[in-house]
Design a protein around this motif. Structure first.
Motif, PDB file in Angstrom:
ATOM      1  N   GLU A  98      29.709  17.786  57.552  1.00  0.00           N
ATOM      2  CA  GLU A  98      30.559  18.899  57.146  1.00  0.00           C
ATOM      3  C   GLU A  98      32.023  18.558  57.387  1.00  0.00           C
ATOM      4  O   GLU A  98      32.358  17.775  58.278  1.00  0.00           O
ATOM      5  N   SER A  99      32.871  19.192  56.627  1.00  0.00           N
ATOM      6  CA  SER A  99      34.308  19.071  56.851  1.00  0.00           C
ATOM      7  C   SER A  99      35.006  20.301  56.296  1.00  0.00           C
ATOM      8  O   SER A  99      34.413  21.054  55.505  1.00  0.00           O
ATOM      9  N   GLY A 100      36.246  20.514  56.739  1.00  0.00           N
ATOM     10  CA  GLY A 100      37.077  21.545  56.136  1.00  0.00           C
ATOM     11  C   GLY A 100      37.357  22.767  56.975  1.00  0.00           C
ATOM     12  O   GLY A 100      38.100  23.649  56.536  1.00  0.00           O
ATOM     13  N   GLY A 101      36.784  22.877  58.159  1.00  0.00           N
ATOM     14  CA  GLY A 101      37.072  24.036  58.986  1.00  0.00           C
ATOM     15  C   GLY A 101      38.472  23.967  59.563  1.00  0.00           C
ATOM     16  O   GLY A 101      39.208  22.987  59.365  1.00  0.00           O
ATOM     17  N   GLY A 102      38.848  25.026  60.277  1.00  0.00           N
ATOM     18  CA  GLY A 102      40.164  25.036  60.901  1.00  0.00           C
ATOM     19  C   GLY A 102      40.649  26.429  61.195  1.00  0.00           C
ATOM     20  O   GLY A 102      39.882  27.398  61.155  1.00  0.00           O
ATOM     21  N   VAL A 120      43.258  29.474  60.213  1.00  0.00           N
ATOM     22  CA  VAL A 120      43.979  30.001  59.058  1.00  0.00           C
ATOM     23  C   VAL A 120      44.358  31.443  59.350  1.00  0.00           C
ATOM     24  O   VAL A 120      43.678  32.139  60.114  1.00  0.00           O
ATOM     25  N   GLN A 121      45.452  31.877  58.774  1.00  0.00           N
ATOM     26  CA  GLN A 121      45.884  33.257  58.948  1.00  0.00           C
ATOM     27  C   GLN A 121      45.071  34.200  58.059  1.00  0.00           C
ATOM     28  O   GLN A 121      44.539  33.775  57.023  1.00  0.00           O
ATOM     29  N   PRO A 122      44.977  35.457  58.452  1.00  0.00           N
ATOM     30  CA  PRO A 122      44.294  36.427  57.574  1.00  0.00           C
ATOM     31  C   PRO A 122      44.888  36.417  56.175  1.00  0.00           C
ATOM     32  O   PRO A 122      46.105  36.338  56.004  1.00  0.00           O
ATOM     33  N   GLY A 123      44.000  36.456  55.197  1.00  0.00           N
ATOM     34  CA  GLY A 123      44.412  36.377  53.802  1.00  0.00           C
ATOM     35  C   GLY A 123      44.461  34.972  53.254  1.00  0.00           C
ATOM     36  O   GLY A 123      44.630  34.781  52.043  1.00  0.00           O
ATOM     37  N   GLY A 124      44.329  33.996  54.121  1.00  0.00           N
ATOM     38  CA  GLY A 124      44.396  32.606  53.703  1.00  0.00           C
ATOM     39  C   GLY A 124      43.078  32.097  53.149  1.00  0.00           C
ATOM     40  O   GLY A 124      42.104  32.841  53.010  1.00  0.00           O
ATOM     41  N   SER A 125      43.076  30.794  52.847  1.00  0.00           N
ATOM     42  CA  SER A 125      41.909  30.163  52.234  1.00  0.00           C
ATOM     43  C   SER A 125      41.536  28.880  52.961  1.00  0.00           C
ATOM     44  O   SER A 125      42.401  28.206  53.536  1.00  0.00           O
ATOM     45  N   LEU A 126      40.276  28.568  52.902  1.00  0.00           N
ATOM     46  CA  LEU A 126      39.756  27.295  53.379  1.00  0.00           C
ATOM     47  C   LEU A 126      38.635  26.860  52.447  1.00  0.00           C
ATOM     48  O   LEU A 126      37.973  27.701  51.824  1.00  0.00           O
ATOM     49  N   ARG A 127      38.407  25.556  52.393  1.00  0.00           N
ATOM     50  CA  ARG A 127      37.295  25.024  51.615  1.00  0.00           C
ATOM     51  C   ARG A 127      36.450  24.138  52.513  1.00  0.00           C
ATOM     52  O   ARG A 127      36.956  23.147  53.062  1.00  0.00           O
ATOM     53  N   ASN A 130      14.171  22.638  56.522  1.00  0.00           N
ATOM     54  CA  ASN A 130      15.633  22.784  56.566  1.00  0.00           C
ATOM     55  C   ASN A 130      16.255  21.744  57.494  1.00  0.00           C
ATOM     56  O   ASN A 130      15.768  21.515  58.601  1.00  0.00           O
ATOM     57  N   TYR A 131      17.300  21.145  57.023  1.00  0.00           N
ATOM     58  CA  TYR A 131      18.113  20.240  57.832  1.00  0.00           C
ATOM     59  C   TYR A 131      19.475  20.892  58.020  1.00  0.00           C
ATOM     60  O   TYR A 131      19.959  21.612  57.137  1.00  0.00           O
ATOM     61  N   TRP A 132      20.110  20.589  59.148  1.00  0.00           N
ATOM     62  CA  TRP A 132      21.334  21.281  59.519  1.00  0.00           C
ATOM     63  C   TRP A 132      22.467  20.310  59.807  1.00  0.00           C
ATOM     64  O   TRP A 132      22.238  19.213  60.347  1.00  0.00           O
ATOM     65  N   GLY A 133      23.666  20.748  59.477  1.00  0.00           N
ATOM     66  CA  GLY A 133      24.854  20.021  59.882  1.00  0.00           C
ATOM     67  C   GLY A 133      25.221  20.379  61.308  1.00  0.00           C
ATOM     68  O   GLY A 133      24.595  21.216  61.952  1.00  0.00           O
ATOM     69  N   GLN A 134      26.290  19.740  61.793  1.00  0.00           N
ATOM     70  CA  GLN A 134      26.679  19.902  63.187  1.00  0.00           C
ATOM     71  C   GLN A 134      27.499  21.167  63.413  1.00  0.00           C
ATOM     72  O   GLN A 134      27.690  21.597  64.556  1.00  0.00           O
ATOM     73  N   GLY A 135      27.975  21.770  62.340  1.00  0.00           N
ATOM     74  CA  GLY A 135      28.777  22.980  62.460  1.00  0.00           C
ATOM     75  C   GLY A 135      30.256  22.672  62.431  1.00  0.00           C
ATOM     76  O   GLY A 135      30.703  21.650  62.960  1.00  0.00           O
ATOM     77  N   THR A 136      31.007  23.572  61.821  1.00  0.00           N
ATOM     78  CA  THR A 136      32.459  23.442  61.777  1.00  0.00           C
ATOM     79  C   THR A 136      33.071  24.811  62.080  1.00  0.00           C
ATOM     80  O   THR A 136      32.627  25.834  61.563  1.00  0.00           O
ATOM     81  N   GLN A 137      34.076  24.800  62.940  1.00  0.00           N
ATOM     82  CA  GLN A 137      34.685  26.057  63.387  1.00  0.00           C
ATOM     83  C   GLN A 137      35.682  26.566  62.340  1.00  0.00           C
ATOM     84  O   GLN A 137      36.549  25.815  61.871  1.00  0.00           O
ATOM     85  N   VAL A 138      35.552  27.830  62.017  1.00  0.00           N
ATOM     86  CA  VAL A 138      36.526  28.530  61.182  1.00  0.00           C
ATOM     87  C   VAL A 138      37.092  29.674  62.016  1.00  0.00           C
ATOM     88  O   VAL A 138      36.346  30.520  62.503  1.00  0.00           O
ATOM     89  N   THR A 139      38.404  29.657  62.198  1.00  0.00           N
ATOM     90  CA  THR A 139      39.073  30.695  62.965  1.00  0.00           C
ATOM     91  C   THR A 139      40.125  31.355  62.090  1.00  0.00           C
ATOM     92  O   THR A 139      41.002  30.670  61.548  1.00  0.00           O
ATOM     93  N   VAL A 140      40.016  32.668  61.952  1.00  0.00           N
ATOM     94  CA  VAL A 140      40.970  33.437  61.148  1.00  0.00           C
ATOM     95  C   VAL A 140      41.749  34.330  62.109  1.00  0.00           C
ATOM     96  O   VAL A 140      41.216  35.277  62.675  1.00  0.00           O
ATOM     97  N   SER A 141      43.004  33.979  62.285  1.00  0.00           N
ATOM     98  CA  SER A 141      43.817  34.679  63.277  1.00  0.00           C
ATOM     99  C   SER A 141      45.290  34.521  62.953  1.00  0.00           C
ATOM    100  O   SER A 141      45.714  33.472  62.444  1.00  0.00           O
ATOM    101  N   SER A 142      46.057  35.535  63.287  1.00  0.00           N
ATOM    102  CA  SER A 142      47.510  35.440  63.125  1.00  0.00           C
ATOM    103  C   SER A 142      48.159  34.978  64.412  1.00  0.00           C
ATOM    104  O   SER A 142      49.390  34.817  64.477  1.00  0.00           O
TER     105      SER A 142
END
Length: 114
Positions: free
Chosen positions: A6-10, A12-19, A102-114
């Motif tokens: 997996e990749s792409g977490g991080g 981001v501010q409210p209203g933002g986008s991530l892929r 089912n196989y699983w990825g390691q997980g990626t953190q998504v944090t939405v905060s100002s």
């Protein structure tokens, strides 16, 4: 040995986008479906979105109209485009692939905060 990367977490501010991206490798069998679960602190893991080998999609109600799942079958890769993110979307997002199990990825953190 099936592996999901997996990749792409991080952050981001409210209203933002991530892929988010998730690439599967090592399977000798066809992938029936791929998707994303998420787990927030103190909550159960929930299915966010899934896409089948035929292209059918499902979303949890809370993300409908904001998240879009797509796939590149040739690359065994699934994407989750997340728009209009809200603080309640904060969680660890896990990719999965339904093969013979089912196989699983390691997980990626998504944090939405100002």
């Amino acid at each position: 040995q099936v592996q999901l990367v997996e990749s792409g977490g991080g952050l981001v501010q409210p209203g933002g986008s991530l892929r988010l991206s998730c690439a599967a490798s090592g399977s000798q069998f066809s992938i029936n479906a791929m998707g994303w679960y998420r787990q927030a602190p103190g909550k159960q893991r929930e299915l966010v979105a899934r896409i089948t080998s035929g292209g059918s999609t499902n979303y949890v109600d809370s993300v409908k109209g904001r998240f879009t799942i797509s796939r590149d079958a040739a690359k065994n890769t699934v994407y989750l485009q997340m728009n209009s993110l809200k603080p309640e979307d904060t969680a660890v997002y896990y990719c999965y692939a339904a093969i013979r199990r089912n196989y699983w990825g390691q997980g990626t953190q998504v944090t939405v905060s100002s």
